[in-house]
Design a protein around this motif. Sequence first.
Motif, PDB file in Angstrom:
ATOM      1  N   SER A 137       0.813  -1.216   0.000  1.00  0.00           N
ATOM      2  CA  SER A 137       0.000   0.000   0.000  1.00  0.00           C
ATOM      3  C   SER A 137       0.848   1.267   0.000  1.00  0.00           C
ATOM      4  N   TRP A 138       2.105   1.157   0.405  1.00  0.00           N
ATOM      5  CA  TRP A 138       2.986   2.336   0.321  1.00  0.00           C
ATOM      6  C   TRP A 138       3.160   2.786  -1.130  1.00  0.00           C
ATOM      7  N   PHE A 139       2.981   1.840  -2.042  1.00  0.00           N
ATOM      8  CA  PHE A 139       3.284   2.118  -3.448  1.00  0.00           C
ATOM      9  C   PHE A 139       2.037   2.177  -4.328  1.00  0.00           C
ATOM     10  N   MET A 140       0.865   1.967  -3.731  1.00  0.00           N
ATOM     11  CA  MET A 140      -0.349   1.930  -4.555  1.00  0.00           C
ATOM     12  C   MET A 140      -0.608   3.264  -5.245  1.00  0.00           C
ATOM     13  N   GLY A 141      -0.224   4.348  -4.621  1.00  0.00           N
ATOM     14  CA  GLY A 141      -0.492   5.670  -5.185  1.00  0.00           C
ATOM     15  C   GLY A 141       0.629   6.195  -6.056  1.00  0.00           C
ATOM     16  N   VAL A 142       1.388   5.287  -6.662  1.00  0.00           N
ATOM     17  CA  VAL A 142       2.503   5.716  -7.505  1.00  0.00           C
ATOM     18  C   VAL A 142       2.227   5.330  -8.959  1.00  0.00           C
ATOM     19  N   PRO A 143       1.739   6.273  -9.766  1.00  0.00           N
ATOM     20  CA  PRO A 143       1.497   5.957 -11.175  1.00  0.00           C
ATOM     21  C   PRO A 143       2.790   5.501 -11.861  1.00  0.00           C
ATOM     22  N   GLY A 144       2.658   4.533 -12.739  1.00  0.00           N
ATOM     23  CA  GLY A 144       3.812   4.071 -13.501  1.00  0.00           C
ATOM     24  C   GLY A 144       4.487   2.842 -12.919  1.00  0.00           C
ATOM     25  N   THR A 153      -1.605  -9.557  -9.337  1.00  0.00           N
ATOM     26  CA  THR A 153      -0.987  -8.243  -9.533  1.00  0.00           C
ATOM     27  C   THR A 153      -1.820  -7.233  -8.748  1.00  0.00           C
ATOM     28  N   LEU A 154      -1.172  -6.491  -7.864  1.00  0.00           N
ATOM     29  CA  LEU A 154      -1.912  -5.533  -7.046  1.00  0.00           C
ATOM     30  C   LEU A 154      -2.009  -4.174  -7.732  1.00  0.00           C
ATOM     31  N   ARG A 155      -1.100  -3.964  -8.686  1.00  0.00           N
ATOM     32  CA  ARG A 155      -1.120  -2.691  -9.425  1.00  0.00           C
ATOM     33  C   ARG A 155      -0.587  -2.952 -10.815  1.00  0.00           C
ATOM     34  N   PRO A 156      -1.328  -2.807 -11.884  1.00  0.00           N
ATOM     35  CA  PRO A 156      -2.733  -2.409 -11.907  1.00  0.00           C
ATOM     36  C   PRO A 156      -3.665  -3.554 -11.480  1.00  0.00           C
ATOM     37  N   ILE A 157      -4.778  -3.194 -10.898  1.00  0.00           N
ATOM     38  CA  ILE A 157      -5.743  -4.184 -10.412  1.00  0.00           C
ATOM     39  C   ILE A 157      -6.641  -4.640 -11.570  1.00  0.00           C
ATOM     40  N   ASP A 158      -6.878  -5.925 -11.617  1.00  0.00           N
ATOM     41  CA  ASP A 158      -7.768  -6.502 -12.630  1.00  0.00           C
ATOM     42  C   ASP A 158      -9.206  -6.348 -12.151  1.00  0.00           C
ATOM     43  N   THR A 159      -9.759  -5.180 -12.371  1.00  0.00           N
ATOM     44  CA  THR A 159     -11.116  -4.880 -11.900  1.00  0.00           C
ATOM     45  C   THR A 159     -12.155  -5.760 -12.592  1.00  0.00           C
ATOM     46  N   GLU A 160     -11.929  -6.023 -13.886  1.00  0.00           N
ATOM     47  CA  GLU A 160     -12.922  -6.751 -14.673  1.00  0.00           C
ATOM     48  C   GLU A 160     -13.247  -8.132 -14.098  1.00  0.00           C
ATOM     49  N   THR A 161     -12.185  -8.863 -13.714  1.00  0.00           N
ATOM     50  CA  THR A 161     -12.396 -10.219 -13.190  1.00  0.00           C
ATOM     51  C   THR A 161     -13.189 -10.176 -11.884  1.00  0.00           C
ATOM     52  N   VAL A 162     -12.882  -9.203 -11.044  1.00  0.00           N
ATOM     53  CA  VAL A 162     -13.601  -9.088  -9.768  1.00  0.00           C
ATOM     54  C   VAL A 162     -15.058  -8.685 -10.022  1.00  0.00           C
ATOM     55  N   LEU A 163     -15.221  -7.730 -10.921  1.00  0.00           N
ATOM     56  CA  LEU A 163     -16.570  -7.246 -11.221  1.00  0.00           C
ATOM     57  C   LEU A 163     -17.447  -8.365 -11.790  1.00  0.00           C
ATOM     58  N   ALA A 164     -16.877  -9.166 -12.675  1.00  0.00           N
ATOM     59  CA  ALA A 164     -17.641 -10.272 -13.268  1.00  0.00           C
ATOM     60  C   ALA A 164     -18.095 -11.244 -12.186  1.00  0.00           C
ATOM     61  N   SER A 165     -17.224 -11.449 -11.203  1.00  0.00           N
ATOM     62  CA  SER A 165     -17.568 -12.370 -10.119  1.00  0.00           C
ATOM     63  C   SER A 165     -18.663 -11.792  -9.226  1.00  0.00           C
ATOM     64  N   VAL A 166     -18.536 -10.498  -8.935  1.00  0.00           N
ATOM     65  CA  VAL A 166     -19.507  -9.858  -8.046  1.00  0.00           C
ATOM     66  C   VAL A 166     -20.893  -9.795  -8.687  1.00  0.00           C
ATOM     67  N   ARG A 167     -20.926  -9.692 -10.014  1.00  0.00           N
ATOM     68  CA  ARG A 167     -22.224  -9.717 -10.711  1.00  0.00           C
ATOM     69  C   ARG A 167     -22.965 -11.009 -10.410  1.00  0.00           C
ATOM     70  N   LYS A 168     -22.188 -12.054 -10.176  1.00  0.00           N
ATOM     71  CA  LYS A 168     -22.748 -13.375  -9.902  1.00  0.00           C
ATOM     72  C   LYS A 168     -23.080 -13.554  -8.426  1.00  0.00           C
ATOM     73  N   THR A 169     -22.172 -13.122  -7.555  1.00  0.00           N
ATOM     74  CA  THR A 169     -22.323 -13.428  -6.124  1.00  0.00           C
ATOM     75  C   THR A 169     -23.013 -12.321  -5.334  1.00  0.00           C
ATOM     76  N   SER A 170     -22.909 -11.100  -5.799  1.00  0.00           N
ATOM     77  CA  SER A 170     -23.470  -9.892  -5.164  1.00  0.00           C
ATOM     78  C   SER A 170     -22.846  -9.535  -3.816  1.00  0.00           C
ATOM     79  N   ARG A 171     -21.817 -10.245  -3.434  1.00  0.00           N
ATOM     80  CA  ARG A 171     -21.107  -9.899  -2.188  1.00  0.00           C
ATOM     81  C   ARG A 171     -19.606  -9.936  -2.425  1.00  0.00           C
ATOM     82  N   LEU A 172     -18.914  -9.021  -1.745  1.00  0.00           N
ATOM     83  CA  LEU A 172     -17.470  -8.919  -1.935  1.00  0.00           C
ATOM     84  C   LEU A 172     -16.776  -8.767  -0.599  1.00  0.00           C
TER      85      LEU A 172
END
Lengths: 321, 322
Positions: free
Chosen positions: A135-142, A235-254
Amino acid sequence: MAPIAFRTAVRDALDEELAADERVIFFGEDVGLAGGVFATTTGLYEKYGAERVFDTPISELALAGAAFGSAVNGLRPVIEIMFGDFLTLAMDMLVNQASKYWFLTQEQISVPLVIRSVVGAGGRFGAIHSQMPASWFMGVPGLKIVAPSTPADAKALLKAAVRDDNPVLFFEHKRLYGLEGEANGEVGRLGEAAVLRDGSDVTLVTAMKGVHDALEAAERLEQDQISVEVIDLRTLRPIDTETVLASVRKTSRLVVVEEGPLTGGWGGEVLARITEQGLGYLDDAWRLATPNTPIPYSPPLEDAFLPGPEQIVSDIRRRLR
Amino acid sequence: MSETSTRVLDDLELYGVIYRQMLLIRGFEDLVQSLFLKGEVYGTTHLYSGQEAVATGVASLLEGRDRVAATYRGHGHALALGVDPQALLDEMLGRATGVNGGRAGSMNVTSPADRLIGSFGIVGGSIAAATGAALALKRTTGGIGVAYFGDGAMNQGYVFECLNFAQVLKLPLLLVCENNRYGEYTPFEAVTAGEIRGRPESMGVPAETVDGMSVWTVRAAAARAIAHVRAGNGPAFVEALTYRYVGHSRSDPGAYRPEGELAEWRARDPIVLLRTQLEDEGFAGSALAAVEQEVSDQLEQMRERGLAAPFPSGLTATEFKD
């Protein structure tokens, strides 16, 4: 294929990348003759010689500077910062220079460097050799941050990190080094999460050691008729939002399980993204992370501090009740 | 020139070129200052006026295969390496035609094509970058890494770590300390224990302290240091005693300087010193006057072009290289 240990997967990835590209060099403290304090680089010095694999002084500022300066001048350096906690010393070059060079040169010169570092708690190393610096590095673009959980991913993603043209932080969890599994010679893809277990009631997102705790917890929750989908971010950065979102569409809980302080962690970033992009699908979303205190030394204190399988099981039960 | 005096300028034609460079740097800084006061240059600037002999003297010895890391007081370093003056000025003005398209500004100018790895806004950062460059060049072009830094950087960890790192690995690294007597607002003696030169020397790195106002002295010392470095003996260190004519940055009037100090240093102005020497050694005064007029005209043209250049429209940056 014979299973190999996580630490061997790291070693093999370095070996193969050193062999594949003359521009790859590897240096750090005790990585050469000694083969690494966690025995992750055995034999590389002997095989590639002191011109390409070498020991350095205990000088993290110089190490990071040497990585940046050589990366923008034709080499593809991999360095080891022995413990992730020591990354604070390497931070200037990484945050102020390496991650900004692609931008400042108007996308002309990239910075192909990898910093490997041992992270995580559970080894009884105390407050300043056990942290999870992600998390020390999450806010570092690039900057890219890779956090594998298996020998297969350790090998495939380290190879990918070395071949990536951007600065990459590669985290190795110290409690995973002995873990065995199969690992082939494939080059992985950074920025892609993996769904490791299908489920329908709740999506559990985690990384590194947390993946194994999550899988164990999911197994136990199955007996309670709670079906958990487990996603390894990898990979924590960049985060694969799509895979998580697809799962949440199915489960509705995160639920995000993060080894690292609750406040300001990458888990919050996952929650924010899914909330922004998938609020309509969500019935519940929360985080399970470590307390906002330093990591204690004493075994019972440290064990209680970490979100292990027990905590994950009880937390999900309570939340889904 | 009396019969007993010896020539100090080893290459008259080359020093003519250096004279032009020094004039350009001084004029460039005056121009930046005036544009700053008009609100056309933004944020802050750190001017190189007074230190011209160091950048030009060192750069006169560098080859195409070498790489240089400059400081945030880096306009002179950049110009001496051949960065296009118009593109550098346009960068100060925040224009699309700037050397970094207006993304960098005064403190972060980067131009690898001109051998300039970058200008480092963190005190001491240049040393680390040049150390890394030296590590790479040793394996690739056979060139050397060069770091400029100030007396203030001598108290940063980067100096100690990189000196040692480069010495044990015998890296081709030239360290050029521009001792302009002040680390920001504070006299260097007040915050620096011992002698600057003693630090590299304690690690077996050869070091010289030289008059940084006289470009031929800087060039001669740099030549000795570079010979050591190019021969594969590891790093070498040059401390150039110099002076900045202006405050640390635009907000600093330099009130902490003792009365008369600036005048003392100005009496040994590097540009005036070189001009006198050039004339003494036979360079025609009319030729020098012609150079002065050309540089003056060039700067005026740069000013007009720069102010007419377009601003960037929208940031199109991508986070990663695919």
